[in-house]
Design an enzyme around this catalytic site. Sequence first.
Site, PDB file in Angstrom:
ATOM      1  N   VAL I  46       0.823  -1.213   0.000  1.00  0.00           N
ATOM      2  CA  VAL I  46       0.000   0.000   0.000  1.00  0.00           C
ATOM      3  C   VAL I  46       0.852   1.256   0.000  1.00  0.00           C
ATOM      4  O   VAL I  46       0.539   2.268  -0.597  1.00  0.00           O
ATOM      5  CB  VAL I  46      -0.925   0.028   1.232  1.00  0.00           C
ATOM      6  CG1 VAL I  46      -1.638   1.369   1.307  1.00  0.00           C
ATOM      7  CG2 VAL I  46      -1.926  -1.100   1.131  1.00  0.00           C
ATOM      8  N   CYS I  47       1.945   1.170   0.691  1.00  0.00           N
ATOM      9  CA  CYS I  47       2.735   2.353   0.983  1.00  0.00           C
ATOM     10  C   CYS I  47       3.004   3.228  -0.236  1.00  0.00           C
ATOM     11  O   CYS I  47       2.793   4.443  -0.180  1.00  0.00           O
ATOM     12  CB  CYS I  47       4.018   1.940   1.665  1.00  0.00           C
ATOM     13  SG  CYS I  47       3.720   0.942   3.127  1.00  0.00           S
TER      14      CYS I  47
END
Lengths: 187, 187, 187, 187, 187, 187, 187, 187, 187, 187
Positions: I46-47
């Site tokens: 996700v980062c």
Amino acid sequence: MSLIGTEVQPFNAKAFKNGEFVDVTEENFKGQWSVVCFYPADFSFVCPTELEDLQNEYAALQELGAEVYSVSTDTHFVHKGWHDSSEKINKITYTMIGDPSQKISRNFEVLNEEEGLADRGTFIIDPDGVIQTVEINAGGIGRDASNLVGKIRAAQYVRQNPGEVCPAKWEEGSETLTPSLDLVGKI
Amino acid sequence: MSLIGTEVQPFNAKAFKNGEFVDVTEENFKGQWSVVCFYPADFSFVCPTELEDLQNEYAALQELGAEVYSVSTDTHFVHKGWHDSSEKINKITYTMIGDPSQKISRNFEVLNEEEGLADRGTFIIDPDGVIQTVEINAGGIGRDASNLVGKIRAAQYVRQNPGEVCPAKWEEGSETLTPSLDLVGKI
Amino acid sequence: MSLIGTEVQPFNAKAFKNGEFVDVTEENFKGQWSVVCFYPADFSFVCPTELEDLQNEYAALQELGAEVYSVSTDTHFVHKGWHDSSEKINKITYTMIGDPSQKISRNFEVLNEEEGLADRGTFIIDPDGVIQTVEINAGGIGRDASNLVGKIRAAQYVRQNPGEVCPAKWEEGSETLTPSLDLVGKI
Amino acid sequence: MSLIGTEVQPFNAKAFKNGEFVDVTEENFKGQWSVVCFYPADFSFVCPTELEDLQNEYAALQELGAEVYSVSTDTHFVHKGWHDSSEKINKITYTMIGDPSQKISRNFEVLNEEEGLADRGTFIIDPDGVIQTVEINAGGIGRDASNLVGKIRAAQYVRQNPGEVCPAKWEEGSETLTPSLDLVGKI
Amino acid sequence: MSLIGTEVQPFNAKAFKNGEFVDVTEENFKGQWSVVCFYPADFSFVCPTELEDLQNEYAALQELGAEVYSVSTDTHFVHKGWHDSSEKINKITYTMIGDPSQKISRNFEVLNEEEGLADRGTFIIDPDGVIQTVEINAGGIGRDASNLVGKIRAAQYVRQNPGEVCPAKWEEGSETLTPSLDLVGKI
Amino acid sequence: MSLIGTEVQPFNAKAFKNGEFVDVTEENFKGQWSVVCFYPADFSFVCPTELEDLQNEYAALQELGAEVYSVSTDTHFVHKGWHDSSEKINKITYTMIGDPSQKISRNFEVLNEEEGLADRGTFIIDPDGVIQTVEINAGGIGRDASNLVGKIRAAQYVRQNPGEVCPAKWEEGSETLTPSLDLVGKI
Amino acid sequence: MSLIGTEVQPFNAKAFKNGEFVDVTEENFKGQWSVVCFYPADFSFVCPTELEDLQNEYAALQELGAEVYSVSTDTHFVHKGWHDSSEKINKITYTMIGDPSQKISRNFEVLNEEEGLADRGTFIIDPDGVIQTVEINAGGIGRDASNLVGKIRAAQYVRQNPGEVCPAKWEEGSETLTPSLDLVGKI
Amino acid sequence: MSLIGTEVQPFNAKAFKNGEFVDVTEENFKGQWSVVCFYPADFSFVCPTELEDLQNEYAALQELGAEVYSVSTDTHFVHKGWHDSSEKINKITYTMIGDPSQKISRNFEVLNEEEGLADRGTFIIDPDGVIQTVEINAGGIGRDASNLVGKIRAAQYVRQNPGEVCPAKWEEGSETLTPSLDLVGKI
Amino acid sequence: MSLIGTEVQPFNAKAFKNGEFVDVTEENFKGQWSVVCFYPADFSFVCPTELEDLQNEYAALQELGAEVYSVSTDTHFVHKGWHDSSEKINKITYTMIGDPSQKISRNFEVLNEEEGLADRGTFIIDPDGVIQTVEINAGGIGRDASNLVGKIRAAQYVRQNPGEVCPAKWEEGSETLTPSLDLVGKI
Amino acid sequence: MSLIGTEVQPFNAKAFKNGEFVDVTEENFKGQWSVVCFYPADFSFVCPTELEDLQNEYAALQELGAEVYSVSTDTHFVHKGWHDSSEKINKITYTMIGDPSQKISRNFEVLNEEEGLADRGTFIIDPDGVIQTVEINAGGIGRDASNLVGKIRAAQYVRQNPGEVCPAKWEEGSETLTPSLDLVGKI
């Protein structure tokens, strides 16, 4: 050991009085007689009648040089909200202290830690900030504010006449006793 | 935290009652209403008048199903000696508890540790041995036993009518309030 | 370790003496010989006869420069009440100390903590406030005040004649022993 | 809290008695009355006369069913050596306990820890091994063994007649008091 | 860690020497060589012969500049009593220290805490008050004082000739070794 | 408290004996008499002569049923290396224990913690593994192994003849004393 | 946390070097590069070959300005003894530190507490006394001294050229890397 | 105490190996020889060359039955990212463990707590999971992986031939030593 | 107690910004508004999109006088490596802090101690370095950076207009409330 | 460590909902999604607009299967009073929890202990009672309830699709990512 004879501990609080928000500390309890009346919760049942009853005695207490403070763990915002909503509370002109940090209630040993609410305790404090009388009732048992006048008169007489003692049910003007060795075992 | 709502802690004591020495424990405070009246010292000044005043209410309290106990840190021997010497005390027919071990006074948080004497505390205890009211006065301010009857009546009404609440200055026969949501903020 | 040879610890107390209420501290035990006589309770059984017996020796003890103090955990008020009531106690002219805070009795290690009453201990204290003799009896075994005179005389002789020793049953005028190496194993 | 009313704590010791070395424990103090007499040191000054005086009362004490024990922190070897050397000690026929481990002296709270010697304490112990009287004198003040007989008689009377009390200077055959409520404040 | 090389700890004691009672402290162990001989008990069995044996060596030890001290947990009074009674002990002219407080015996780590008696320890102390040799025997195994002279001579030689070493069974006049690197592994 | 009368504490060690590496534990000290001789360091100065001296007595000690052990904080490898290098040490046939973990030296309270080396302590241990004699000398003062034979003989006599005591300088065949009450103060 | 980057802690030790006994402290590790080589025991098996191997590199290490120290928990006396006995060890000219107090081995975290012997640890210390490399092998796995020269050269290069980094298997004269942001993820 | 001879402590980790994410625990270090190589940080300078050097030895180490693991406090995600980016790292086929919880680095005592990065430590672990060698270098000093093969061979030989010892710079096929007493001080 | 209203605690860190390695401390968070965005791990899933989204708002935040910082427990080396590898991350121009010591993450109470990774927390810090807002999402729930602008505007308005209050969903230019007693219970 | 991923701790509370007083415990937060919104005080300024804003989203949240709870340290009585007085609050149909014991606020780490009031924290809790998001704003910065819908949708998607990840600003219907090794460093 009871709180009788101990000085009120320091605190800082916001209060509602006469349509204003004011600051109150333990210093407010010095220089005049004070009645401090704890109750559990604004907008609850017995409380309004007790606080109204206290308002009815307010003028007489002021004549004796006594100020009146009510305290609950509600905020001063809530005190104003209640004052605006309730016919009985709307009459109140004495100082309504908010104690959401529960510090004052804990200092007077009336905080119910489980509930976060104060017991129904009434305290008379002398002009040195020293507690002279304590009265606490379980929930549902209403207090009668009318005997506060008598208690303060008795406390004032004792304070002004050190060395005399004041028998039960004393009333102003009645005879008091000056303790002497001869009285031991006689009365 | 106050003692309101807490059960009386265990103790063993000797008492003087009606010319007899009797044993008293916390069990004596169960099964009927009790008034427990602490005072500092036999053969001292305010005390006799307070205890006499309490005796005057004794019949009325008994009619309400309440027993009366006085407590000081003197022995039961001294209570008898005082009863024999003092005209006022001689009238007393309720139980005079001796608390020389100071345990009862400490349990009720009225022991002045420095002096070894009890503060002037009055407690009403319900038939479950649970403390319902506390009243403590500084030395010299006499107690008025006459409002004990009213307090017990109110306490009894609340006990018998759970779910109703009892406004300030309640007197038997007067209207009480049954808490309902609609009352919030109205009274 | 016994209390023999230790100084009396500080205390403050109220006492009854010759119809007056007086203050007594550990300083009263300095500058003259003192007899301190603990007993359990005013208005109880053995005590009056023991205290009367002590009164009978009071003149003789005063001639030796010794003051007499009785101590119980009763208050000075109760001492006055007992003095007024009891024929035996009424004769007493020495100082009757009230120890309701139990501090003196605890200092002299005669407090029965369970009962809050003092054991029957008698102490002779020298003019430096240092305890010279201890005698304690169980309840029911009366003390004989008459041997106090002999003990004080012996203690005074030892104090005035350091370096001599005083054999058992010594009486004034009888020969004493000056300890010397030659006496070892001979007497 | 004094040792009055407490049971003698366990110990093991060697003693010298009638030309023999014998074992003594706290069990020896049960089943008969015991007089236990502590003194500081063999071959020192006051002690021999005190111990001789005790020997003179030994027969009378035995007639009362009481055994006699002397105790010092010297060994039983030293007790024998002293017995052989000293004319006064040679007469002794009661049990001379050696307490070099200082345990007995510490248990009876008469050990001077700084010197390692016992104070001059005399104890009367009842047949249950419970201490009934304590008497301790500072160095140089001789004890008078003759009042031991009177004390034991009083103690025995109290033990055999529970419920009666024994006024001061009680002597066998004299009237004793049965405590009753009526006596309070009368004697 | 042994006591070897440690300084004697402070103490105060009474001793018997040459018919006199004298004071002894750790300072007495400084400025000359000292032999300190602990034993369990006066008037007991092995001890007299050991102490007599030590007396026999006393002159030779004094010639070496060494003083002799015996120590037991008996008092100085008992030392005098034993000196008077025992033919063997009567010959003793060195200092007999009384250690009833057991402090010296505890400092030298020879106190049997259970019995309150010292083990049979012999210590040689140099003029700085520092312990040079320790010898301790179980009860019943007699010490031979005759080797003390040899040990002190060896200790004195080492003290006066730092840097030389003294092989086993060294006798005065015999060759000693000056440690050098070449000797490692050669001797 | 000395180590006299205490049992040797458990340990595990490697040793050099007669050209072999062997295991030694505290169990080796049971079932026969043992001499345990601590010394600071292999390849240092006094030690070889002391150890050689001990070897010279080894046969005599074995005849008495005693085994001999030397201990230093060196390893068993070093003991072998020293044995190979040194003429004096090469003669040794007793067990040379290596104590590099310093545990044995610490158990016998002869470890100098600062240096990591053992003091010069000699111990005689009886067949129960119980320490009977301790002897410790400061550095430079050689030990004389010849008196070990005498000490063990005395210890063996006492062990075989419980109830007799062994005066100082006892030699086999000489008269011993059977302790009896009559001997107290006589010898 | 490893010892890398920490300063050598203080110590005092005796060492053997070139036929002399010398003192060594942590200060000896400052002002030049040091190789410190721990090993378990003199006169044992792997050790001589490791120490000989180290001697073979000594000249090369000295050319780099590095001193060499070996350490075991044996004494300096034993080091000399071993040097005299062993052909291999006899060649050694670097400093052989004795650590019988085990303090240095404990500081370098190579002490096997159970055995009292050091693990086979080699440390390179920079001229500030700060540990730069640690290498430790289990018993039986010999160390190869030849890579010490390479490690010190690398360490010296890094010290003289701060800001450059030294890839694996670096050898003098080969290209080094100056860290720059561009190199991240490229090498 | 070093980690030599201790078992690897339990851990759970994610690793990157051959394009896969795999789980690794301390159990992976059992049943075969392991080389564990800590380094401070992915994408930093010395590390890639060290890790590449280790990859170059990987085949030879596998032939010896040894597995290779690299460890940094970076995550397995970062290991993959680095593997994808760096030409040198892309060659790596051994297991790259991520230790973001820092637990493995702390267990192997190579965590720099201040920086959160591991020191450059290399460990050889035997098939029982027991650490056999430790090597740690300060930052900037590269490790030479080529001597790992030699160390593992030596460790394997010692493991397979208990009772023989392996001199320094041992190489397979060369003569080893079987320890015998005769060798002490000879080699 | 939340972190709201507390000052950022001291730290030292390396960061990657605009192709440079820079130092960052808590002082960087003073004198301007700061957005601090924690995320678990570089190179994870996700980062990147969250960080890209934050980059998209960066210009708008800078216009408000706010700086942006991302933080993970990866090193600044890894941040650069990721920046070079990932298309999304390559766009980032704000400061990417490396927190391998985990100190910053622990101070902001977002460190998952078990994993060694930070939770997804976003903090707005005012120019005094005091935390004004906290937002933390569980893994998988992406943050929407677009509402940061609104929050900072609201915070800035409150800071510039003390005494006014800002209702929910406030937008610049809309009417705000100045608290007055009359508003209580009205809004 | 943040509260993300932890289960709500047990509590008991009274609440006001739809004109009724109801009981609420941590069990109410299980079996459906919950939004818990803390605010400082009834009858104060920002709060009504925030709570009104939350009411506006209530229907949308319910459609997502989410319940809404507001919490302050006021009592449920006060909530009713406020509900009756305030036009904005009167619209509220979700559950208003009273937390006068401050236990819930303390559990969620939003209690300002000094003031006794809660910080403005909003929490999303999943059907297992596990906290998924935290958002806290300083006083004066209003919250925007509208993004709660988006957060819950994202949280629900993640819950229903384990193994997929949800990038920033995710909206229902948009593409999500299934984590695979290939994505590392690519997004």
